[in-house]
Write a protein that holds these residues in place. Sequence first.
Motif, PDB file in Angstrom:
ATOM      1  N   CYS A 186       0.820  -1.223   0.000  1.00 34.60           N
ATOM      2  CA  CYS A 186       0.000   0.000   0.000  1.00 34.60           C
ATOM      3  C   CYS A 186       0.856   1.277   0.000  1.00 34.60           C
ATOM      4  CB  CYS A 186      -0.951  -0.002   1.183  1.00 34.60           C
ATOM      5  SG  CYS A 186      -2.072  -1.413   1.139  1.00 34.60           S
ATOM      6  N   CYS A 189       1.380   2.392  -3.499  1.00 38.43           N
ATOM      7  CA  CYS A 189       0.174   2.424  -4.348  1.00 38.43           C
ATOM      8  C   CYS A 189      -0.280   3.859  -4.638  1.00 38.43           C
ATOM      9  CB  CYS A 189      -0.937   1.655  -3.645  1.00 38.43           C
ATOM     10  SG  CYS A 189      -2.466   1.640  -4.588  1.00 38.43           S
ATOM     11  N   CYS A 195      -8.199   4.724  -1.098  1.00 37.23           N
ATOM     12  CA  CYS A 195      -8.554   3.323  -0.853  1.00 37.23           C
ATOM     13  C   CYS A 195      -9.275   3.147   0.482  1.00 37.23           C
ATOM     14  CB  CYS A 195      -7.298   2.448  -0.884  1.00 37.23           C
ATOM     15  SG  CYS A 195      -7.689   0.706  -0.664  1.00 37.23           S
TER      16      CYS A 195
HETATM   17  S1  SF4 Z   1      -5.612  -0.495  -3.806  1.00 32.33           S
HETATM   18 FE1  SF4 Z   1      -5.730  -0.212  -1.601  1.00 32.33          FE
HETATM   19  S2  SF4 Z   1      -5.260  -2.225  -0.765  1.00 32.33           S
HETATM   20 FE2  SF4 Z   1      -4.574  -2.212  -2.872  1.00 32.33          FE
HETATM   21  S3  SF4 Z   1      -2.419  -1.648  -2.751  1.00 32.33           S
HETATM   22 FE3  SF4 Z   1      -3.619   0.220  -3.134  1.00 32.33          FE
HETATM   23  S4  SF4 Z   1      -3.953   1.061  -1.111  1.00 32.33           S
HETATM   24 FE4  SF4 Z   1      -3.354  -1.066  -0.819  1.00 32.33          FE
END
Ligand code: SF4
Length: 311
Positions: A186, A189, A195
């Motif tokens: 995360c 990300c 998210c």
């Molecule tokens: S989408 Fe959400 S759960 Fe997936 S890596 Fe990104 S922050 Fe983490």
Amino acid sequence: MQKRLLQWYEKNGRHELPWRNTTNIYHIYLSEIMLQQTQVNRVRDEYYPQFLAKFPTLKTLADAQESEVLAAWSGLGYYSRARNLHKTAKLCENELPKSYEELLKLPGIGSYTASAICAFGYHQNLPVLDTNIKRVIKRLFALINPSEKELTRQAVKVLNDKEPRAHNLALMDLGSLVCLPKNPKCQECPLTSECQGKEEPELYTQTKKTKYETMELFYGVCVKDDKITLVKTEGSMYKGMLSLPCVDPLEDDFLVSFKHAYTKYRLSVHLYRLDEAPKDAIWLSLEELESAPISSLVTKALTALNLKKLP
Ligand code: SF4
């Protein structure tokens, strides 16, 4: 968020994949069918280039015999994919349709493949929901066991209608490289600030454990003058492929056993010497076996018998 996602993709995406560097719709379609059940590396390095070397256009595929197509598919498994690919080529010959609805009418093209062809091939404004993208969407919106309809609704909500192709590819790569099933990264990300599922990411991706079925299979091996007998398979899963003939086992004739895994099946395969070839047998030399439509189970049997070495 869309901008951040595309920037991340620009820097980290798997741009080198050959089906991402072509505008040939048939090549894109072929890659989608192959990738359904096979790892990216195997498709990229072995099957995709080999298949295209044999059948470079939809027309060459349409003009081929089914046995030739199955032979080129040997080792990939799920042979109905090859049969449907061939049927679709025969129906379309030169060009695949451009509309999602028309694509859905073709053999072996379901909702995922139709949307992938539309988005990646024709740059249409459609969400593509493969396993990786589904995982990202579930976590992004904190969805527990959502229906396909709900997933599609949410995917449409975030779809970048100016760059649908790059957007879908970016989500796909994000799921594959960052939003991993276990321990997603995360911190790396680009969607972390939006998210909703990042606190408990694994809550949104729990899946039922696969129930495996165990089976015992008994095959006969008849070898004469450096040739082995195979028979045509009629059953739906391996239809059109060549297999060793099934036998009732006799202890004295036992040769060798091995294990084989296929989808949900865990197979124990036992090979027995067969003195008489079945009536409908086809005799093949080792050289002919190289280009015959045989499954990985038969290849494994030949290896166990020391008749054919795996590459
Ligand atoms: S989408 Fe959400 S759960 Fe997936 S890596 Fe990104 S922050 Fe983490």
